[in-house]
Design a protein around this motif. Structure first.
Motif, PDB file in Angstrom:
ATOM      1  N   VAL A 221     141.308  63.521  35.505  1.00 29.88           N
ATOM      2  CA  VAL A 221     140.100  64.325  35.662  1.00 29.88           C
ATOM      3  C   VAL A 221     139.717  64.357  37.130  1.00 29.88           C
ATOM      4  O   VAL A 221     139.600  63.307  37.778  1.00 29.88           O
ATOM      5  CB  VAL A 221     138.926  63.759  34.828  1.00 29.88           C
ATOM      6  CG1 VAL A 221     137.621  64.472  35.204  1.00 29.88           C
ATOM      7  CG2 VAL A 221     139.187  63.925  33.335  1.00 29.88           C
ATOM      8  N   LEU A 222     139.526  65.555  37.660  1.00 29.43           N
ATOM      9  CA  LEU A 222     138.978  65.751  38.998  1.00 29.43           C
ATOM     10  C   LEU A 222     137.486  65.997  38.841  1.00 29.43           C
ATOM     11  O   LEU A 222     137.064  66.878  38.083  1.00 29.43           O
ATOM     12  CB  LEU A 222     139.628  66.950  39.685  1.00 29.43           C
ATOM     13  CG  LEU A 222     141.154  66.928  39.812  1.00 29.43           C
ATOM     14  CD1 LEU A 222     141.638  68.211  40.483  1.00 29.43           C
ATOM     15  CD2 LEU A 222     141.620  65.712  40.595  1.00 29.43           C
ATOM     16  N   LEU A 223     136.679  65.217  39.560  1.00 27.15           N
ATOM     17  CA  LEU A 223     135.236  65.215  39.360  1.00 27.15           C
ATOM     18  C   LEU A 223     134.533  65.677  40.635  1.00 27.15           C
ATOM     19  O   LEU A 223     134.765  65.118  41.718  1.00 27.15           O
ATOM     20  CB  LEU A 223     134.803  63.800  38.983  1.00 27.15           C
ATOM     21  CG  LEU A 223     133.383  63.551  38.486  1.00 27.15           C
ATOM     22  CD1 LEU A 223     133.021  64.458  37.323  1.00 27.15           C
ATOM     23  CD2 LEU A 223     133.238  62.080  38.079  1.00 27.15           C
ATOM     24  N   ALA A 224     133.668  66.695  40.503  1.00 26.16           N
ATOM     25  CA  ALA A 224     132.942  67.252  41.651  1.00 26.16           C
ATOM     26  C   ALA A 224     131.441  67.060  41.449  1.00 26.16           C
ATOM     27  O   ALA A 224     130.871  67.556  40.471  1.00 26.16           O
ATOM     28  CB  ALA A 224     133.261  68.736  41.826  1.00 26.16           C
ATOM     29  N   HIS A 225     130.795  66.348  42.369  1.00 30.91           N
ATOM     30  CA  HIS A 225     129.368  66.066  42.264  1.00 30.91           C
ATOM     31  C   HIS A 225     128.535  67.210  42.821  1.00 30.91           C
ATOM     32  O   HIS A 225     129.034  68.144  43.451  1.00 30.91           O
ATOM     33  CB  HIS A 225     129.015  64.750  42.957  1.00 30.91           C
ATOM     34  CG  HIS A 225     129.141  64.781  44.458  1.00 30.91           C
ATOM     35  ND1 HIS A 225     128.224  65.410  45.272  1.00 30.91           N
ATOM     36  CD2 HIS A 225     130.083  64.261  45.298  1.00 30.91           C
ATOM     37  CE1 HIS A 225     128.582  65.256  46.538  1.00 30.91           C
ATOM     38  NE2 HIS A 225     129.716  64.576  46.591  1.00 30.91           N
ATOM     39  N   GLY A 226     127.209  67.101  42.646  1.00 28.04           N
ATOM     40  CA  GLY A 226     126.294  68.157  43.036  1.00 28.04           C
ATOM     41  C   GLY A 226     125.727  68.012  44.435  1.00 28.04           C
ATOM     42  O   GLY A 226     126.034  67.070  45.177  1.00 28.04           O
ATOM     43  N   TYR A 227     124.845  68.948  44.772  1.00 24.92           N
ATOM     44  CA  TYR A 227     124.223  69.012  46.092  1.00 24.92           C
ATOM     45  C   TYR A 227     123.381  67.768  46.357  1.00 24.92           C
ATOM     46  O   TYR A 227     122.600  67.311  45.512  1.00 24.92           O
ATOM     47  CB  TYR A 227     123.339  70.260  46.195  1.00 24.92           C
ATOM     48  CG  TYR A 227     122.451  70.278  47.415  1.00 24.92           C
ATOM     49  CD1 TYR A 227     122.932  70.741  48.635  1.00 24.92           C
ATOM     50  CD2 TYR A 227     121.141  69.815  47.351  1.00 24.92           C
ATOM     51  CE1 TYR A 227     122.130  70.748  49.763  1.00 24.92           C
ATOM     52  CE2 TYR A 227     120.330  69.816  48.473  1.00 24.92           C
ATOM     53  CZ  TYR A 227     120.827  70.280  49.680  1.00 24.92           C
ATOM     54  OH  TYR A 227     120.037  70.275  50.791  1.00 24.92           O
ATOM     55  N   GLY A 228     123.529  67.220  47.566  1.00 20.11           N
ATOM     56  CA  GLY A 228     122.674  66.146  48.042  1.00 20.11           C
ATOM     57  C   GLY A 228     122.996  64.764  47.512  1.00 20.11           C
ATOM     58  O   GLY A 228     122.456  63.778  48.017  1.00 20.11           O
ATOM     59  N   GLU A 229     123.863  64.673  46.499  1.00 16.00           N
ATOM     60  CA  GLU A 229     124.121  63.381  45.861  1.00 16.00           C
ATOM     61  C   GLU A 229     125.511  62.862  46.230  1.00 16.00           C
ATOM     62  O   GLU A 229     126.046  63.208  47.276  1.00 16.00           O
ATOM     63  CB  GLU A 229     123.942  63.500  44.344  1.00 16.00           C
ATOM     64  CG  GLU A 229     124.802  64.570  43.703  1.00 16.00           C
ATOM     65  CD  GLU A 229     124.948  64.399  42.205  1.00 16.00           C
ATOM     66  OE1 GLU A 229     124.471  63.398  41.644  1.00 16.00           O
ATOM     67  OE2 GLU A 229     125.600  65.273  41.585  1.00 16.00           O
ATOM     68  N   HIS A 230     126.103  62.052  45.371  1.00 19.16           N
ATOM     69  CA  HIS A 230     127.397  61.451  45.666  1.00 19.16           C
ATOM     70  C   HIS A 230     128.040  60.996  44.368  1.00 19.16           C
ATOM     71  O   HIS A 230     127.377  60.912  43.315  1.00 19.16           O
ATOM     72  CB  HIS A 230     127.238  60.270  46.636  1.00 19.16           C
ATOM     73  CG  HIS A 230     126.308  59.209  46.129  1.00 19.16           C
ATOM     74  ND1 HIS A 230     126.732  58.116  45.409  1.00 19.16           N
ATOM     75  CD2 HIS A 230     124.957  59.079  46.232  1.00 19.16           C
ATOM     76  CE1 HIS A 230     125.693  57.360  45.093  1.00 19.16           C
ATOM     77  NE2 HIS A 230     124.599  57.917  45.580  1.00 19.16           N
TER      78      HIS A 230
ATOM     79  N   GLU B 104     142.528  59.087  34.050  1.00 24.00           N
ATOM     80  CA  GLU B 104     142.341  58.600  35.407  1.00 24.00           C
ATOM     81  C   GLU B 104     141.382  59.578  36.068  1.00 24.00           C
ATOM     82  O   GLU B 104     141.552  60.796  35.952  1.00 24.00           O
ATOM     83  CB  GLU B 104     143.669  58.598  36.154  1.00 24.00           C
ATOM     84  CG  GLU B 104     143.547  58.303  37.632  1.00 24.00           C
ATOM     85  CD  GLU B 104     144.854  58.537  38.384  1.00 24.00           C
ATOM     86  OE1 GLU B 104     145.496  57.553  38.737  1.00 24.00           O
ATOM     87  OE2 GLU B 104     145.202  59.723  38.582  1.00 24.00           O
ATOM     88  N   VAL B 105     140.351  59.075  36.732  1.00 20.61           N
ATOM     89  CA  VAL B 105     139.305  59.937  37.284  1.00 20.61           C
ATOM     90  C   VAL B 105     139.318  59.843  38.805  1.00 20.61           C
ATOM     91  O   VAL B 105     139.353  58.737  39.366  1.00 20.61           O
ATOM     92  CB  VAL B 105     137.920  59.551  36.729  1.00 20.61           C
ATOM     93  CG1 VAL B 105     136.850  60.502  37.249  1.00 20.61           C
ATOM     94  CG2 VAL B 105     137.935  59.542  35.197  1.00 20.61           C
ATOM     95  N   VAL B 106     139.275  60.994  39.465  1.00 19.45           N
ATOM     96  CA  VAL B 106     139.364  61.060  40.922  1.00 19.45           C
ATOM     97  C   VAL B 106     138.389  62.113  41.445  1.00 19.45           C
ATOM     98  O   VAL B 106     138.228  63.168  40.833  1.00 19.45           O
ATOM     99  CB  VAL B 106     140.793  61.429  41.380  1.00 19.45           C
ATOM    100  CG1 VAL B 106     140.858  61.551  42.906  1.00 19.45           C
ATOM    101  CG2 VAL B 106     141.810  60.419  40.890  1.00 19.45           C
ATOM    102  N   GLY B 107     137.761  61.815  42.563  1.00 19.45           N
ATOM    103  CA  GLY B 107     136.936  62.822  43.211  1.00 19.45           C
ATOM    104  C   GLY B 107     136.399  62.323  44.535  1.00 19.45           C
ATOM    105  O   GLY B 107     136.256  61.117  44.744  1.00 19.45           O
ATOM    106  N   PRO B 108     136.070  63.229  45.451  1.00 20.98           N
ATOM    107  CA  PRO B 108     135.523  62.849  46.761  1.00 20.98           C
ATOM    108  C   PRO B 108     134.005  62.960  46.815  1.00 20.98           C
ATOM    109  O   PRO B 108     133.384  63.691  46.046  1.00 20.98           O
ATOM    110  CB  PRO B 108     136.148  63.887  47.690  1.00 20.98           C
ATOM    111  CG  PRO B 108     136.186  65.132  46.847  1.00 20.98           C
ATOM    112  CD  PRO B 108     136.434  64.670  45.421  1.00 20.98           C
TER     113      PRO B 108
ATOM    114  N   ALA C 221     141.998  65.634  48.146  1.00 19.16           N
ATOM    115  CA  ALA C 221     141.742  64.464  47.312  1.00 19.16           C
ATOM    116  C   ALA C 221     142.552  64.521  46.028  1.00 19.16           C
ATOM    117  O   ALA C 221     143.076  63.508  45.553  1.00 19.16           O
ATOM    118  CB  ALA C 221     140.247  64.367  46.995  1.00 19.16           C
ATOM    119  N   ALA C 222     142.671  65.714  45.458  1.00 16.26           N
ATOM    120  CA  ALA C 222     143.458  65.879  44.237  1.00 16.26           C
ATOM    121  C   ALA C 222     144.927  65.598  44.469  1.00 16.26           C
ATOM    122  O   ALA C 222     145.623  65.098  43.577  1.00 16.26           O
ATOM    123  CB  ALA C 222     143.278  67.299  43.700  1.00 16.26           C
ATOM    124  N   GLN C 223     145.396  65.905  45.681  1.00 15.61           N
ATOM    125  CA  GLN C 223     146.813  65.723  46.002  1.00 15.61           C
ATOM    126  C   GLN C 223     147.116  64.365  46.626  1.00 15.61           C
ATOM    127  O   GLN C 223     148.275  64.062  46.924  1.00 15.61           O
ATOM    128  CB  GLN C 223     147.261  66.831  46.966  1.00 15.61           C
ATOM    129  CG  GLN C 223     147.114  68.237  46.406  1.00 15.61           C
ATOM    130  CD  GLN C 223     147.997  68.481  45.206  1.00 15.61           C
ATOM    131  OE1 GLN C 223     149.188  68.175  45.237  1.00 15.61           O
ATOM    132  NE2 GLN C 223     147.438  69.029  44.143  1.00 15.61           N
TER     133      GLN C 223
END
Length: 271
Positions: A30-39, A56-60, A88-90
């Motif tokens: 799973v590639l995980l993308a967070h929202g504005y202003g957060e982390h 397996e979970v990955v994200g920047p 990050a995905a690669q």
């Protein structure tokens, strides 16, 4: 559930911190993308639910966000964010099926990423995504930007969510940056005029979302949806549905959708 591993990559505009929750025997990533202003540090419970489902979970942390470098919340082009996200995905290549999950601004990023990298993906999950149009862009990109911080009561019906948000030093608590609003506007235009997302897609949204109202998002989804869209509205839920009072049920819906998408079978959720 294993602890998160933090690694670094050279992003388009500085060091980018990548979060990875490894799995001893993953069935998918799973590639995980967070929202504005957060982390992404706020998503450990989301990663735990996905991890328990075999991921397996990955994200920047996006540039200018969280632990990554860059002026806080300053994004001059979402091409940079998308390039960092792809890097990050690669970072650790895989032959596993890949599912993309994005929340809010991260949902916008996920939608554009799905348009650009459809061949790399098996399914897409959009949580309260900024799509179609967004009132801060329309009101503030060329007008006066208010100094008021985010009203944390709009995040969730659970007041503890807002309290933790307000106390988090890695979250941006200041006003919008004009270049970022303009960049969001350009990215939305690209999505609105881009290809349809043909992969199995779950769009999940709080019915009482005041930060990203469901109406404009519905119009945006209609412009890019493929034939395999599942749309679920959670009545009374506010913006951060993964932090809502019924978050366990919502995350169970997400994992059920992901499992069904990986199997190529209907998820059984409302459409």
């Amino acid at each position: 559930m294993t602890d998160v591993e933090l690694t670094h990559l050279a992003g388009t505009r500085g060091d980018v911190v990548v979060h990875r929750w490894p799995h001893p025997a993953p069935t998918h990533r799973v590639l995980l993308a967070h929202g504005y202003g957060e982390h992404l540090g706020r998503y450990h419970h989301v990663a735990a639910a996905l991890h328990a489902n075999g991921a397996e979970v990955v994200g920047p942390d996006h540039l200018g966000h969280g632990r990554s470098e860059g002026e806080r919340v300053l994004v001059e082009s979402y091409d940079d964010v998308l390039a960092d996200f792809h890097a990050a995905a690669q970072q650790t290549p895989t032959d596993l099926p890949v599912v993309l999950v994005g929340h809010s601004m991260g949902g916008m990023i996920a939608a554009r990423y799905a348009q650009l990298h459809a061949a790399d993906l098996t399914a897409v999950v959009l949580s309260g995504p900024v799509l179609g149009s967004w009132y801060p862009v329309e009101e503030f990109a060329d007008g006066e930007i208010p100094d008021e911080p985010l009203d944390v009561s709009t995040l969730s019906r659970d007041p503890a969510v807002g309290e933790r948000y307000a106390a988090d030093p890695l979250i941006w608590h200041g006003p919008f940056k004009r270049p970022t609003l303009r960049a969001i506007g350009r990215c939305l235009d690209e999505i609105n005029n881009g290809p349809r997302i043909t992969k199995p897609t779950l769009w999940a949204h709080g019915g009482d979302d005041q930060l990203v109202p469901i109406g404009p998002t519905r119009a945006g989804v209609a412009r890019i949806r493929g034939e395999n869209l599942t749309a679920v509205e959670y009545p009374g839920a506010r913006h951060e549905i993964f932090n809502e009072t019924n978050a366990d049920d919502i995350l169970a819906d997400v994992t059920r959708f992901v499992t069904s998408a990986l199997r190529g079978t209907p998820a059984g959720l409302p459409r």
